[in-house]
Motif scaffolding. Structure first.
Motif, PDB file in Angstrom:
ATOM      1  N   ALA A   2       3.199  17.221   4.904  1.00 47.34           N
ATOM      2  CA  ALA A   2       3.656  15.859   4.611  1.00 47.34           C
ATOM      3  C   ALA A   2       4.811  15.856   3.607  1.00 47.34           C
ATOM      4  O   ALA A   2       4.838  16.668   2.688  1.00 47.34           O
ATOM      5  N   GLU A   3       5.770  14.949   3.869  1.00 45.66           N
ATOM      6  CA  GLU A   3       6.876  14.760   2.913  1.00 45.66           C
ATOM      7  C   GLU A   3       6.744  13.373   2.315  1.00 45.66           C
ATOM      8  O   GLU A   3       6.606  12.396   3.041  1.00 45.66           O
ATOM      9  N   TYR A   4       6.781  13.300   1.005  1.00 44.38           N
ATOM     10  CA  TYR A   4       6.513  12.036   0.337  1.00 44.38           C
ATOM     11  C   TYR A   4       7.757  11.507  -0.371  1.00 44.38           C
ATOM     12  O   TYR A   4       8.762  12.201  -0.491  1.00 44.38           O
ATOM     13  N   GLU A   5       7.643  10.254  -0.881  1.00 42.27           N
ATOM     14  CA  GLU A   5       8.802   9.577  -1.471  1.00 42.27           C
ATOM     15  C   GLU A   5       8.437   8.966  -2.826  1.00 42.27           C
ATOM     16  O   GLU A   5       7.286   8.977  -3.230  1.00 42.27           O
ATOM     17  N   HIS A   6       9.420   8.398  -3.491  1.00 45.55           N
ATOM     18  CA  HIS A   6       9.152   7.595  -4.683  1.00 45.55           C
ATOM     19  C   HIS A   6       8.653   6.219  -4.222  1.00 45.55           C
ATOM     20  O   HIS A   6       8.817   5.842  -3.058  1.00 45.55           O
ATOM     21  N   TYR A   7       8.113   5.452  -5.159  1.00 43.34           N
ATOM     22  CA  TYR A   7       7.717   4.067  -4.855  1.00 43.34           C
ATOM     23  C   TYR A   7       8.412   3.170  -5.876  1.00 43.34           C
ATOM     24  O   TYR A   7       8.075   3.186  -7.055  1.00 43.34           O
ATOM     25  N   ILE A   8       9.452   2.462  -5.415  1.00 46.34           N
ATOM     26  CA  ILE A   8      10.273   1.669  -6.338  1.00 46.34           C
ATOM     27  C   ILE A   8      10.446   0.258  -5.768  1.00 46.34           C
ATOM     28  O   ILE A   8      10.831   0.098  -4.596  1.00 46.34           O
ATOM     29  N   GLY A  17      17.599  13.594  -5.021  1.00 52.43           N
ATOM     30  CA  GLY A  17      17.587  14.931  -5.627  1.00 52.43           C
ATOM     31  C   GLY A  17      16.970  15.966  -4.687  1.00 52.43           C
ATOM     32  O   GLY A  17      16.665  15.683  -3.528  1.00 52.43           O
ATOM     33  N   GLU A  18      16.797  17.167  -5.224  1.00 51.39           N
ATOM     34  CA  GLU A  18      16.149  18.229  -4.424  1.00 51.39           C
ATOM     35  C   GLU A  18      14.685  17.872  -4.201  1.00 51.39           C
ATOM     36  O   GLU A  18      14.142  17.036  -4.902  1.00 51.39           O
ATOM     37  N   ASP A  19      14.058  18.578  -3.281  1.00 50.37           N
ATOM     38  CA  ASP A  19      12.620  18.431  -3.083  1.00 50.37           C
ATOM     39  C   ASP A  19      11.880  19.469  -3.907  1.00 50.37           C
ATOM     40  O   ASP A  19      12.436  20.501  -4.272  1.00 50.37           O
ATOM     41  N   LEU A  31       0.826  21.809  -0.501  1.00 48.75           N
ATOM     42  CA  LEU A  31       0.069  20.592  -0.180  1.00 48.75           C
ATOM     43  C   LEU A  31       0.969  19.445   0.249  1.00 48.75           C
ATOM     44  O   LEU A  31       0.510  18.484   0.865  1.00 48.75           O
ATOM     45  N   GLY A  32       2.230  19.513  -0.101  1.00 53.51           N
ATOM     46  CA  GLY A  32       3.140  18.427   0.255  1.00 53.51           C
ATOM     47  C   GLY A  32       4.491  18.652  -0.402  1.00 53.51           C
ATOM     48  O   GLY A  32       4.621  19.466  -1.314  1.00 53.51           O
ATOM     49  N   THR A  33       5.494  17.913   0.100  1.00 51.41           N
ATOM     50  CA  THR A  33       6.843  18.010  -0.467  1.00 51.41           C
ATOM     51  C   THR A  33       7.209  16.665  -1.079  1.00 51.41           C
ATOM     52  O   THR A  33       6.964  15.615  -0.484  1.00 51.41           O
ATOM     53  N   PHE A  34       7.803  16.728  -2.257  1.00 51.39           N
ATOM     54  CA  PHE A  34       8.065  15.511  -3.037  1.00 51.39           C
ATOM     55  C   PHE A  34       9.503  15.515  -3.537  1.00 51.39           C
ATOM     56  O   PHE A  34      10.079  16.574  -3.785  1.00 51.39           O
ATOM     57  N   PRO A  35      10.085  14.336  -3.736  1.00 51.78           N
ATOM     58  CA  PRO A  35      11.455  14.298  -4.255  1.00 51.78           C
ATOM     59  C   PRO A  35      11.479  14.487  -5.772  1.00 51.78           C
ATOM     60  O   PRO A  35      10.649  13.912  -6.479  1.00 51.78           O
ATOM     61  N   ARG A  36      12.426  15.261  -6.237  1.00 52.87           N
ATOM     62  CA  ARG A  36      12.569  15.501  -7.673  1.00 52.87           C
ATOM     63  C   ARG A  36      13.427  14.370  -8.242  1.00 52.87           C
ATOM     64  O   ARG A  36      14.635  14.285  -7.957  1.00 52.87           O
ATOM     65  N   GLY A  37      12.802  13.482  -9.021  1.00 49.87           N
ATOM     66  CA  GLY A  37      13.464  12.253  -9.468  1.00 49.87           C
ATOM     67  C   GLY A  37      14.723  12.512 -10.275  1.00 49.87           C
ATOM     68  O   GLY A  37      14.777  13.455 -11.071  1.00 49.87           O
ATOM     69  N   PRO A 178       1.795  15.861  -8.008  1.00 47.97           N
ATOM     70  CA  PRO A 178       2.444  14.680  -7.425  1.00 47.97           C
ATOM     71  C   PRO A 178       1.623  14.025  -6.308  1.00 47.97           C
ATOM     72  O   PRO A 178       1.771  12.828  -6.044  1.00 47.97           O
ATOM     73  N   TRP A 179       0.757  14.805  -5.648  1.00 47.62           N
ATOM     74  CA  TRP A 179      -0.039  14.242  -4.544  1.00 47.62           C
ATOM     75  C   TRP A 179      -1.006  13.192  -5.103  1.00 47.62           C
ATOM     76  O   TRP A 179      -1.191  12.113  -4.519  1.00 47.62           O
TER      77      TRP A 179
END
Ligand code: NAD
Length: 503
Positions: A2-8, A17-19, A31-37, A178-179
């Motif tokens: 799963a690839e996840y996002e910010h919630y804004i 940014g990078e993941d 466990l998952g990929t997240f954006p580096r804020g 982050p998950w």
């Protein structure tokens, strides 16, 4: 994967940014990929929270709390599932993973329930015709920065009261968990909370630093002393910005000559090895009276040799892995330091034998208990610096309880501690002289409940971004006075006459 996002501002937002990846510390599995804020994303979130503030503060406490009650029910309904997510992401054994979720709903329950309790005070006035009050106002936008070791509970320590008091939130979870952050954001989204009231920006320290630097009105930080003190200094330079920081400890248990050793051994094992020593309140020092030292040592060492290290999802496990490779490296560094400083090793399971690592978990971050004895010396770094792992010193003392308390207090930190004794005079002496924010008698020094104040002294805390004390950090007080008479009458006998110049 799963690839996840910010919630804004009520929307899921892909990062610029990078993941980065969240990795299971027990298995090495991604466990998952997240954006580096980025700074821009933090600013966007703060702008959304600022925009949402006026409408949110206009709701009643009780209406605001309704959104939190939704979360309370979801946390309870998804207890097992979320407990497993906590365990998979930060490595705590499953009863601790589930307890993290339980603590979160306790905090939400406290905050949402408190919406129906009186806020502020009615204060007497010298003048009978005046009504005087202490009233509270929300501060505005609150930036919350949290650590990985309580990835569901601590965010709610920060955010539940903050939101009920009428503030809006931008939250940066720890990069290791982050998950858990994602699931909490999904819960807020499910409640239909107005856009911009709750915002999540994933990422590392630079996103945290950007949040501290941004236009937030208050920063709540829980994490290491190193980062916390720099956050505190940074905010102190800005007038009208408020900060509360909860940081680490070098906690101890005092075991006197009057101790019940069954209680002492049990309390010490729980305090030193639960969460693999990675609680801010974990005990890394056991200060033991010479009369009971040998028996305590034998029994503690025996248990430390046998503590079950293994798969954190297995209910038989007592200790899971540590959070990441940097924790493994730090643990070994301090074990070496203890020996260099003269410690005698009593238990060395620091490197687990191959057979002790469960199948399929070879890529995890495994360590076991490391126990040593050392003569007290105020210069020893190994007795003063937080390791944040199952690294435990036994320190023998002679004399009365004041000598134990002197050793206990000889650290720059002051978070948690305990005394084990059957003599109430010794217990009360420790209660009154122990330099800690959380003190226990005949108990482990871990396991605080949310309705108690949570906060350290000395290097462990500035303000208290936890439990009910968070109200102070996220509100301002107004002393509000109303005159019920036609005349103006002043306090302190001050004349209310207006002398005018006669023609
Ligand atoms: P940490 O200080 O490394 O990180 C905490 C948070 O701060 C993370 O979200 C991180 O990304 C962020 N951060 C890092 N650099 C930053 C910067 N320059 N500006 C702003 N934010 C920044 O701590 P950790 O390793 O996640 O957690 C372990 C530490 O937390 C231990 O020292 C432990 O004792 C402490 N802790 C304290 C409490 C408490 O209530 N007293 C509770 C849990 C953990």
């Amino acid at each position: 994967m799963a690839e996840y996002e910010h919630y804004i501002d009520g929307e899921w937002v892909a990062g610029d940014g990078e993941d980065f990846e969240s990795v299971n510390p027990a298995t090495g599995e991604t466990l998952g990929t997240f954006p580096r804020g980025t700074e821009a994303e933090v600013e966007r979130a703060v702008a959304a929270a600022t925009e949402a503030f006026e409408e949110w503060r206009g709701l009643s406490y009780i209406d605001r709390a309704e959104y939190l009650w939704e979360i309370y029910h979801e946390l309870r309904e998804r207890h097992q599932e979320l407990g497993e997510i906590v365990t998979k992401e930060c490595g705590k054994e499953i009863s601790e993973g589930k307890a993290d979720v339980t603590e979160a709903w306790h905090m939400v329950e406290w905050a949402a329930g408190n919406a129906r309790h009186p806020h502020g005070d009615i204060v007497p006035s010298e003048i009978a015709a005046k009504d005087a009050y202490m009233r509270r106002k929300p501060r505005g936008v609150v930036g919350c920065i949290t650590p990985w070791n309580f990835p569901v509970a601590i965010p709610f320590w920060h955010m539940a009261v903050t939101l009920v008091e009428g503030n809006t939130v931008v939250w940066k979870p720890a990069e290791q968990t982050p998950w858990c952050g994602q699931v909490i954001a999904e819960m807020f989204d499910d409640t239909g909370i107005p856009d911009g009231v709750f915002n999540l920006v994933q990422g590392y320290g630079e996103a945290g630093a950007a949040l501290v630097d941004s236009d937030v009105d208050t920063v709540l930080f829980t994490g290491s002393a190193e980062v916390g003190h720099s956050v505190n200094q940074q905010v102190a330079e800005v007038p009208d910005k408020n900060v509360s920081c909860e940081m680490g400890g070098k906690n101890a248990i005092v075991i006197t000559e009057e101790a019940d050793l069954d209680v002492a051994v049990h309390a010490a094992v729980m305090s030193s090895f639960k969460t693999t020593g990675q609680r801010c309140v974990s005990s890394e020092r056991l200060i033991v009276h010479t009369d009971v030292y040998d028996e305590f040592k034998e029994r503690f060492v025996d248990l430390a040799e046998r503590v079950a290290v293994g798969d954190p999802l297995d209910p038989e496990t007592f200790m899971g892995p540590v959070a990441d490779e940097s924790q493994v490296e730090k643990f070994h560094r301090y074990n070496d330091l203890a020996q260099t400083e003269g410690g005698t090793v009593l238990v060395d399971r620091a490197e687990l034998d191959e057979g002790e690592i469960p199948d399929g978990h070879e890529d995890g971050h495994w360590v076991g208990p490391f126990v040593y004895e050392i003569d007290y010396d105020p210069e020893l770094r190994c007795l003063k610096e937080e390791v944040f792992g199952p690294h435990v010193a036994l320190v023998e003392y002679d004399g009365d309880v004041d000598r134990a308390i002197e050793i206990h207090n000889d650290v720059p930190y002051g978070l948690a501690g305990a005394i084990v004794s059957e003599d109430y005079r010794q217990i009360n002496r420790y209660r009154d002289r122990g330099e800690v924010g959380l003190a226990y008698g005949n108990l482990p020094c871990i396991g605080a409940e949310v309705q108690l104040p949570f906060g350290g002294v000395k290097k462990s805390g500035v303000g208290a971004p936890a439990a009910r004390e968070v109200i102070e950090a996220v509100t301002t007080r107004t002393a509000w006075t109303l005159n019920n008479a036609k005349d103006i009458v002043m306090a302190q006998g001050l004349s209310a006459d207006i002398t005018t110049q006669q023609d």
